[in-house]
Enzyme design. Structure first.
Site: not given
Length: 288
Positions: A52, A92-93
Site C-alpha cells: 500500500q 479496501g483499506e
C-alpha cells in the site's frame, strides 16, 4: 483462461486499462473470473496490503465511514488473498480501518488469487486512478515498482497509463530531504513549490528554502524568484558578467527541472542518468 496463465502477468493484460472498475466489479460480485470466493473473516485476522503506497488517511472520513458501518453495515466486501501467514488485504483499506473503528468483529470479504507483483500494481494503480495519493506517495509507489519488479521508467509509465516524463519528474522528488518530502505530504508545500528545489544540491539549503517558502506563504512564482535571485547573487565574480542571463536561466530550469549554467554563447544542461537525459529530450520535443 487458467489461474496459472493469469499469475505473473501485468495487470494491463488481465484487466485492460481500468483496474479500479474491475476491482469494484469483483467486490460487487459482477466478475468471477479471478477466483473470487465470498466469505466472512475476523477483522483482526486481516493484514493490510504490504505494498500500500498510501501513508496518510483522512481520519475524519474514516470516522464518518465507521459511523455508517455501525448504522447500516458494510455494503461492499473487501478483497483479500490467502497466504501462509493468513489473509492479506488486496483492496479496501479504508473499509477495513473503518470496520475496526466501528468495533466490528467480522467483515465480508472476497478471496482472490494474485501474486506479489499483481498486489503491488493493484495497490499503486488503484490509488493513482482514484487520485488518492499525494505526489510523494505516488513517487514512492513508482519507485517500488522499479526496485521490486525490475521495471524501467518506460514500463512503469505504460503500466499506470502516465507519460514517462510524469514518472521521471515525480521520482526526482524522492531526492529531496525527507523533511521536505513530509512537508509536501502534509500539504504545506505543493509540487510547484518543490520543483525548483530539485535543481539544488545542498540538502541543508533545500530545507532552508522549504521553510522560508512555508513561513512566508510564497506563491510558486515567488518561490522561483526567491531561489533564482539568491543563486544569482551567490555566483562567483567572473570576467564575464552573466547576470544578463539570469532570467533565461530561470526559464530553462523551470522548463527542464534541472541545473542550468549559462555563459557567453554557451548553455550547459546538467543531467544525472540516461532516464533523466531522455526526460529532458522529451521536454525539448527532440526525442525521435
Amino acid at each position: 483462461m487458467s489461474d496459472n496463465n493469469r499469475l505473473g502477468r501485468g495487470l494491463g493484460a488481465i484487466f485492460g486499462d481500468d483496474v479500479t472498475n474491475v476491482l469494484e466489479d469483483i467486490q460487487q460480485g459482477k466478475n468471477d473470473n479471478f477466483g473470487g470466493t465470498k466469505t466472512t473473516l475476523k477483522v483482526k485476522d486481516v493484514r493490510t496490503n504490504p505494498y500500500q503506497p498510501r501513508r496518510h488517511f483522512d481520519e475524519e472520513k474514516i470516522r464518518e465511514l465507521a459511523e455508517s458501518i455501525r448504522t447500516h453495515g458494510l455494503f461492499t466486501p473487501i478483497l483479500v488473498r490467502e497466504t501462509k501467514k493468513g489473509y492479506e488485504l488486496v483492496a479496501g483499506e479504508r473499509r477495513l480501518r473503518a470496520s475496526k473503528e466501528a468495533g466490528m468483529e467480522d467483515i465480508a470479504a472476497i478471496v482472490v488469487e494474485f501474486d506479489d507483483a499483481q498486489m503491488m500494481e493493484i495497490a499503486i494503480i488503484e490509488n493513482v486512478q482514484r487520485e488518492d495519493l499525494n505526489v510523494i506517495e505516488e513517487a514512492a509507489g513508482y519507485q517500488s515498482l522499479i526496485e521490486r519488479l525490475g521495471l524501467t521508467q518506460d514500463e512503469v509509465a505504460k503500466r499506470v497509463s502516465k507519460s514517462r516524463s510524469h514518472i521521471t519528474n515525480l521520482l526526482r522528488l524522492l531526492r529531496l530531504p525527507k523533511s521536505v518530502q513530509e512537508m509536501v505530504s502534509e500539504n504545506k508545500l505543493t509540487m510547484g513549490h518543490v520543483r525548483p528545489l530539485v535543481t539544488l544540491e545542498d540538502p541543508k539549503e533545500i530545507e532552508r528554502f522549504a521553510q522560508q517558502i512555508y513561513d512566508r506563504k510564497l506563491s510558486v512564482r515567488e518561490t522561483e524568484a526567491l531561489i533564482n535571485n539568491e543563486h544569482t547573487e551567490k555566483v562567483p565574480v567572473k570576467p564575464v558578467d552573466n547576470s544578463q542571463f539570469s532570467y533565461a536561466k530561470s526559464l530553462f530550469e523551470k522548463k527542464l527541472q534541472t541545473r542550468i549554467n549559462i555563459d557567453q554563447h554557451k548553455v550547459t544542461i546538467h543531467f544525472e542518468d540516461n532516464d533523466d537525459l531522455n526526460r529532458i529530450l522529451e521536454l525539448l520535443d527532440i526525442m525521435e
